[in-house]
Design a protein around this motif. Structure first.
Motif, PDB file in Angstrom:
ATOM      1  N   ILE A   1       0.832  -1.205   0.000  1.00  0.00           N
ATOM      2  CA  ILE A   1       0.000   0.000   0.000  1.00  0.00           C
ATOM      3  C   ILE A   1       0.865   1.253   0.000  1.00  0.00           C
ATOM      4  CG2 ILE A   1      -1.708   1.315   1.315  1.00  0.00           C
ATOM      5  CD1 ILE A   1      -2.753  -1.369   2.387  1.00  0.00           C
ATOM      6  N   VAL A   2       1.880   1.265   0.848  1.00  0.00           N
ATOM      7  CA  VAL A   2       2.765   2.428   0.951  1.00  0.00           C
ATOM      8  C   VAL A   2       3.509   2.659  -0.357  1.00  0.00           C
ATOM      9  CG1 VAL A   2       4.905   3.224   2.031  1.00  0.00           C
ATOM     10  CG2 VAL A   2       3.038   2.386   3.451  1.00  0.00           C
ATOM     11  N   LEU A   3       4.016   1.606  -0.969  1.00  0.00           N
ATOM     12  CA  LEU A   3       4.770   1.754  -2.216  1.00  0.00           C
ATOM     13  C   LEU A   3       3.900   2.313  -3.337  1.00  0.00           C
ATOM     14  CD1 LEU A   3       6.889  -1.544  -2.248  1.00  0.00           C
ATOM     15  CD2 LEU A   3       7.713   0.763  -1.839  1.00  0.00           C
ATOM     16  N   VAL A   4       2.687   1.808  -3.442  1.00  0.00           N
ATOM     17  CA  VAL A   4       1.796   2.296  -4.505  1.00  0.00           C
ATOM     18  C   VAL A   4       1.452   3.759  -4.291  1.00  0.00           C
ATOM     19  CG1 VAL A   4      -0.503   2.050  -5.514  1.00  0.00           C
ATOM     20  CG2 VAL A   4       0.850   0.011  -4.988  1.00  0.00           C
ATOM     21  N   ALA A   5       1.065   4.108  -3.069  1.00  0.00           N
ATOM     22  CA  ALA A   5       0.664   5.499  -2.798  1.00  0.00           C
ATOM     23  C   ALA A   5       1.830   6.467  -3.000  1.00  0.00           C
ATOM     24  CB  ALA A   5       0.119   5.600  -1.378  1.00  0.00           C
ATOM     25  N   ALA A   6       3.012   6.117  -2.503  1.00  0.00           N
ATOM     26  CA  ALA A   6       4.154   7.024  -2.598  1.00  0.00           C
ATOM     27  C   ALA A   6       4.645   7.151  -4.034  1.00  0.00           C
ATOM     28  CB  ALA A   6       5.290   6.523  -1.704  1.00  0.00           C
ATOM     29  N   THR A   7       4.640   6.066  -4.784  1.00  0.00           N
ATOM     30  CA  THR A   7       5.105   6.121  -6.175  1.00  0.00           C
ATOM     31  C   THR A   7       4.192   6.997  -7.024  1.00  0.00           C
ATOM     32  OG1 THR A   7       5.990   3.884  -5.929  1.00  0.00           O
ATOM     33  CG2 THR A   7       5.772   4.727  -8.157  1.00  0.00           C
ATOM     34  N   ARG A   8       2.910   6.836  -6.848  1.00  0.00           N
ATOM     35  CA  ARG A   8       1.968   7.653  -7.628  1.00  0.00           C
ATOM     36  C   ARG A   8       2.080   9.132  -7.262  1.00  0.00           C
ATOM     37  NH1 ARG A   8      -1.904   5.468 -10.546  1.00  0.00           N
ATOM     38  NH2 ARG A   8      -3.476   7.011  -9.965  1.00  0.00           N
ATOM     39  N   TYR A   9       2.330   9.415  -5.992  1.00  0.00           N
ATOM     40  CA  TYR A   9       2.524  10.810  -5.598  1.00  0.00           C
ATOM     41  C   TYR A   9       3.795  11.361  -6.234  1.00  0.00           C
ATOM     42  CZ  TYR A   9       2.803  14.927  -2.556  1.00  0.00           C
ATOM     43  OH  TYR A   9       2.871  16.216  -2.080  1.00  0.00           O
ATOM     44  N   GLY A  10       4.843  10.547  -6.332  1.00  0.00           N
ATOM     45  CA  GLY A  10       6.064  10.982  -6.991  1.00  0.00           C
ATOM     46  C   GLY A  10       5.843  11.270  -8.464  1.00  0.00           C
ATOM     47  N   ALA A  11       5.080  10.399  -9.141  1.00  0.00           N
ATOM     48  CA  ALA A  11       4.801  10.629 -10.557  1.00  0.00           C
ATOM     49  C   ALA A  11       3.987  11.903 -10.752  1.00  0.00           C
ATOM     50  CB  ALA A  11       4.052   9.429 -11.136  1.00  0.00           C
ATOM     51  N   ARG A  12       3.057  12.179  -9.857  1.00  0.00           N
ATOM     52  CA  ARG A  12       2.284  13.418  -9.960  1.00  0.00           C
ATOM     53  C   ARG A  12       3.191  14.628  -9.761  1.00  0.00           C
ATOM     54  NH1 ARG A  12      -2.980  15.234  -6.308  1.00  0.00           N
ATOM     55  NH2 ARG A  12      -3.039  17.390  -7.075  1.00  0.00           N
ATOM     56  N   THR A  13       4.135  14.520  -8.803  1.00  0.00           N
ATOM     57  CA  THR A  13       5.080  15.618  -8.595  1.00  0.00           C
ATOM     58  C   THR A  13       5.874  15.897  -9.860  1.00  0.00           C
ATOM     59  OG1 THR A  13       5.282  15.132  -6.229  1.00  0.00           O
ATOM     60  CG2 THR A  13       7.086  16.356  -7.245  1.00  0.00           C
ATOM     61  N   ALA A  14       6.324  14.825 -10.538  1.00  0.00           N
ATOM     62  CA  ALA A  14       7.107  14.998 -11.766  1.00  0.00           C
ATOM     63  C   ALA A  14       6.308  15.734 -12.829  1.00  0.00           C
ATOM     64  CB  ALA A  14       7.566  13.636 -12.278  1.00  0.00           C
ATOM     65  N   ARG A  15       5.036  15.442 -12.939  1.00  0.00           N
ATOM     66  CA  ARG A  15       4.207  16.114 -13.941  1.00  0.00           C
ATOM     67  C   ARG A  15       4.043  17.598 -13.629  1.00  0.00           C
ATOM     68  NH1 ARG A  15       1.359  11.190 -13.486  1.00  0.00           N
ATOM     69  NH2 ARG A  15      -0.207  12.135 -12.094  1.00  0.00           N
ATOM     70  N   GLU A  16       4.051  17.933 -12.329  1.00  0.00           N
ATOM     71  CA  GLU A  16       3.931  19.341 -11.944  1.00  0.00           C
ATOM     72  C   GLU A  16       5.232  20.109 -12.161  1.00  0.00           C
ATOM     73  OE1 GLU A  16       2.695  19.329  -7.907  1.00  0.00           O
ATOM     74  OE2 GLU A  16       0.711  18.469  -8.315  1.00  0.00           O
ATOM     75  N   ALA A  17       6.369  19.408 -12.211  1.00  0.00           N
ATOM     76  CA  ALA A  17       7.706  19.998 -12.416  1.00  0.00           C
ATOM     77  C   ALA A  17       7.969  21.171 -11.478  1.00  0.00           C
ATOM     78  CB  ALA A  17       7.860  20.432 -13.868  1.00  0.00           C
ATOM     79  N   PRO A  18       7.897  20.941 -10.158  1.00  0.00           N
ATOM     80  CA  PRO A  18       8.189  22.034  -9.226  1.00  0.00           C
ATOM     81  C   PRO A  18       9.693  22.234  -9.066  1.00  0.00           C
ATOM     82  CG  PRO A  18       7.725  20.050  -8.011  1.00  0.00           C
ATOM     83  CD  PRO A  18       7.574  19.692  -9.467  1.00  0.00           C
ATOM     84  N   ALA A  19      10.076  23.190  -8.240  1.00  0.00           N
ATOM     85  CA  ALA A  19      11.480  23.421  -7.959  1.00  0.00           C
ATOM     86  C   ALA A  19      12.053  22.267  -7.131  1.00  0.00           C
ATOM     87  CB  ALA A  19      11.652  24.742  -7.210  1.00  0.00           C
ATOM     88  N   ARG A  20      13.367  22.082  -7.225  1.00  0.00           N
ATOM     89  CA  ARG A  20      14.007  20.986  -6.495  1.00  0.00           C
ATOM     90  C   ARG A  20      13.719  21.027  -4.999  1.00  0.00           C
ATOM     91  NH1 ARG A  20      17.986  21.845 -10.465  1.00  0.00           N
ATOM     92  NH2 ARG A  20      18.485  19.955 -11.664  1.00  0.00           N
ATOM     93  N   PRO A  21      13.760  22.175  -4.330  1.00  0.00           N
ATOM     94  CA  PRO A  21      13.443  22.191  -2.899  1.00  0.00           C
ATOM     95  C   PRO A  21      12.060  21.641  -2.592  1.00  0.00           C
ATOM     96  CG  PRO A  21      14.499  24.230  -3.517  1.00  0.00           C
ATOM     97  CD  PRO A  21      14.203  23.512  -4.798  1.00  0.00           C
ATOM     98  N   VAL A  22      11.125  21.846  -3.505  1.00  0.00           N
ATOM     99  CA  VAL A  22       9.775  21.313  -3.301  1.00  0.00           C
ATOM    100  C   VAL A  22       9.789  19.785  -3.380  1.00  0.00           C
ATOM    101  CG1 VAL A  22       7.436  21.218  -4.241  1.00  0.00           C
ATOM    102  CG2 VAL A  22       8.665  23.401  -4.139  1.00  0.00           C
ATOM    103  N   VAL A  23      10.532  19.258  -4.354  1.00  0.00           N
ATOM    104  CA  VAL A  23      10.644  17.799  -4.473  1.00  0.00           C
ATOM    105  C   VAL A  23      11.245  17.215  -3.203  1.00  0.00           C
ATOM    106  CG1 VAL A  23      11.685  15.913  -5.777  1.00  0.00           C
ATOM    107  CG2 VAL A  23      10.868  17.947  -6.968  1.00  0.00           C
ATOM    108  N   ALA A  24      12.310  17.843  -2.706  1.00  0.00           N
ATOM    109  CA  ALA A  24      12.945  17.365  -1.483  1.00  0.00           C
ATOM    110  C   ALA A  24      12.008  17.469  -0.288  1.00  0.00           C
ATOM    111  CB  ALA A  24      14.225  18.154  -1.226  1.00  0.00           C
ATOM    112  N   ALA A  25      11.269  18.566  -0.212  1.00  0.00           N
ATOM    113  CA  ALA A  25      10.339  18.748   0.905  1.00  0.00           C
ATOM    114  C   ALA A  25       9.239  17.702   0.867  1.00  0.00           C
ATOM    115  CB  ALA A  25       9.750  20.150   0.877  1.00  0.00           C
ATOM    116  N   ARG A  26       8.743  17.407  -0.333  1.00  0.00           N
ATOM    117  CA  ARG A  26       7.688  16.392  -0.441  1.00  0.00           C
ATOM    118  C   ARG A  26       8.209  15.012  -0.060  1.00  0.00           C
ATOM    119  NH1 ARG A  26       4.082  18.001  -5.839  1.00  0.00           N
ATOM    120  NH2 ARG A  26       3.369  20.014  -4.996  1.00  0.00           N
ATOM    121  N   ALA A  27       9.462  14.728  -0.434  1.00  0.00           N
ATOM    122  CA  ALA A  27      10.052  13.452  -0.021  1.00  0.00           C
ATOM    123  C   ALA A  27      10.119  13.353   1.497  1.00  0.00           C
ATOM    124  CB  ALA A  27      11.444  13.302  -0.630  1.00  0.00           C
TER     125      ALA A  27
END
Length: 490
Positions: free
Chosen positions: A301-327
């Protein structure tokens, strides 16, 4: 924007109902499956189960042997000559159709000083083994090797135990004149009068049966050891008593062919026995790991939810600090939910198992805390790794498939006797699933023959080493995510 404000903002972004439900479902899976497994652990004895040997430190141990003994005061010794050691193994491979003479490697015959006859009481023993020579063993977990010589009528072995207060010293000799000290043990708070004498025991013959794609399941058959002693000299008092420690003479071999016991024929004493004296018990004692059977479901469950959230982040193309903060937010949220789940299921599951009459190996509070926090940390790291995969690959379900393949699948399939043991061990060394070694509380003892394999609960790496392997994978994945297609980042 400060780091604190960024993290707060990304937490608000993360806490959508679907993601919170996923974390709640993962926590619920750990609790529900773990408690259901605990409830299903039921005693199978017809009537009251035999008392389980419990050592002074509270651990469930093996303590079954034939004992011919008498009293020994605060000072004294026993000296014997062991002239022969033989045994029987019932129905060994390949055909399982014969009863053959032989000794399993850790069959034992020798002398012992013991605090009474209660199974689990303290002891020190000097023993000849089936294949490892002379050993001095005490208080179940401690083992010191002596000479590697075998014993026969042409080459007997002299054994001696000496007591001085709480100090027990084991010595051996080839001729009864020149003695070599094997080891000394301090058995604190021994009573003035203990029991000293001759013993014999023999653990089951363990072989592995191939199954699945090369996995192995354990098969154990009854064995018996026989020691022949003479020149028995004891400075103790009282009469000799012959009795089993633990249950004995219940097998067909003992009932109809050769009963365990002790026979004195003009000073030549023959002692026969079965069982074992050691740190691992055949009583089926459960451990902390037995409460974490829902971990695989939660991990998926955790792997599916986290992976999909990562893919959504990639589509949004935010700044690197945002990617790190979301991680960081993904990891922290998963850690908290995992900590709540394991903090509930470990003590509650162990309590249910104990209430069902199943013996439980005690664990120090710090060990249970290590398991609870460690498993939560592993789930958090797996979530961050999966999030990084989603960002890096930018395709949700492809990233999900890879995450499940490198984390969940190795963790799941190595828990069963499906693959050959070496393959399972390497999977748990080289993949992120190595991190799950933090849950292990089982200990491998060289003086005990057992199936030390992942399918039996033994990880090839120490807990913190396995966690370091998972950390390395997570760091690399996050760095790849942060460095993915720089032109796309704002």
């Amino acid at each position: 924007m400060s780091t604190t404000e960024l993290l707060r903002r990304e937490w608000i972004t993360f806490r959508r109902p679907a993601r919170l439900i996923a974390l709640g479902a993962a926590a619920l899976a750990v609790i529900a499956v773990g408690l259901l497994s605990a409830v299903r652990n039921q005693s199978s004895c017809d009537g009251p189960c035999p008392a389980v040997p419990v050592a002074a430190d509270g651990s469930v141990v093996g303590d079954q042997f034939w004992f011919r003994h008498r009293d020994l005061g605060p000072e004294g010794s026993i000296t014997v000559r062991l002239t022969a050691m033989t045994g029987t193994i019932t129905y060994p491979p390949p055909n399982h159709d014969r009863i053959v003479p032989g000794l399993v490697p850790w069959a034992k015959a020798g002398i012992i000083v013991k605090d009474g006859v209660r199974p689990g009481s303290r002891y020190a023993a000097l023993t000849m083994t089936g294949a490892h020579g002379v050993h001095f063993q005490y208080d179940y977990k401690h083992d010191v090797a002596g000479s590697a010589a075998a014993v026969s009528q042409q080459s007997p072995r002299w054994l001696r135990l000496t007591r001085s207060g709480d100090t027990i010293t084991g010595s051996e000799s080839a001729d009864g004149r020149q003695w070599h000290t094997v080891a000394t043990a301090e058995l604190d708070r021994l009573p003035d009068t203990v029991q000293v004498g001759l013993f014999a025991t023999s653990p089951g013959d363990l072989t592995l049966s191939r199954t699945g794609l090369g996995g192995a399941t354990e098969q154990v058959r009854f064995t018996q050891a026989v020691g022949v002693f003479d020149h028995v000299a004891v400075s103790g008092t009282g009469t000799w008593i012959s009795q089993p420690i633990g249950e004995m003479n219940n097998t067909d071999w003992e009932k109809y062919h050769h009963a365990s016991g002790a026979v004195d024929d003009n000073g030549v004493v023959t002692v026969s026995g079965a069982g074992d004296i050691g740190p691992l018990s055949d009583q089926g004692a459960r451990t902390v790991e037995n409460t974490l059977s829902g971990l695989v479901v939660a991990l998926i469950i955790v792997l599916v939810a986290a992976t999909r959230y990562g893919a959504r982040t990639a589509r949004e193309a935010p700044a690197r600090p945002v990617v790190a903060a979301r991680a960081a937010v993904v990891g922290a949220a998963t850690f908290v939910s995992g900590l709540v789940a394991t903090g509930i299921v470990v003590p509650a599951g162990l309590a249910v198992i104990k209430a069902n009459g199943i013996p439980v190996q005690p664990s120090p509070v710090l060990t249970e805390l290590r398991v609870i926090v460690g498993v939560a940390a592993v789930l958090a790291l797996c979530a961050v790794l999966a999030y990084g995969l989603g960002v890096w690959l930018r395709h949700g379900w492809a990233a999900v498939l890879i995450g499940l393949s490198v984390v969940a699948v190795p963790q799941a399939i190595t828990a069963f006797p499906l693959l050959p043991d070496p393959v399972s061990e390497w999977l748990l060394r080289l993949t992120p699933a190595a991190g799950f070694a933090v849950q292990q509380t089982l200990v491998e003892y060289p003086q005990v023959t057992a199936h030390y394999a992942p399918s039996a609960g033994y990880f090839p790496l120490p807990g913190w080493t396995g966690l370091a392997v998972l950390c390395a994978y997570t760091i690399v994945t996050v760095r790849l995510a942060l460095g993915a297609k720089p032109a796309d980042w704002r």
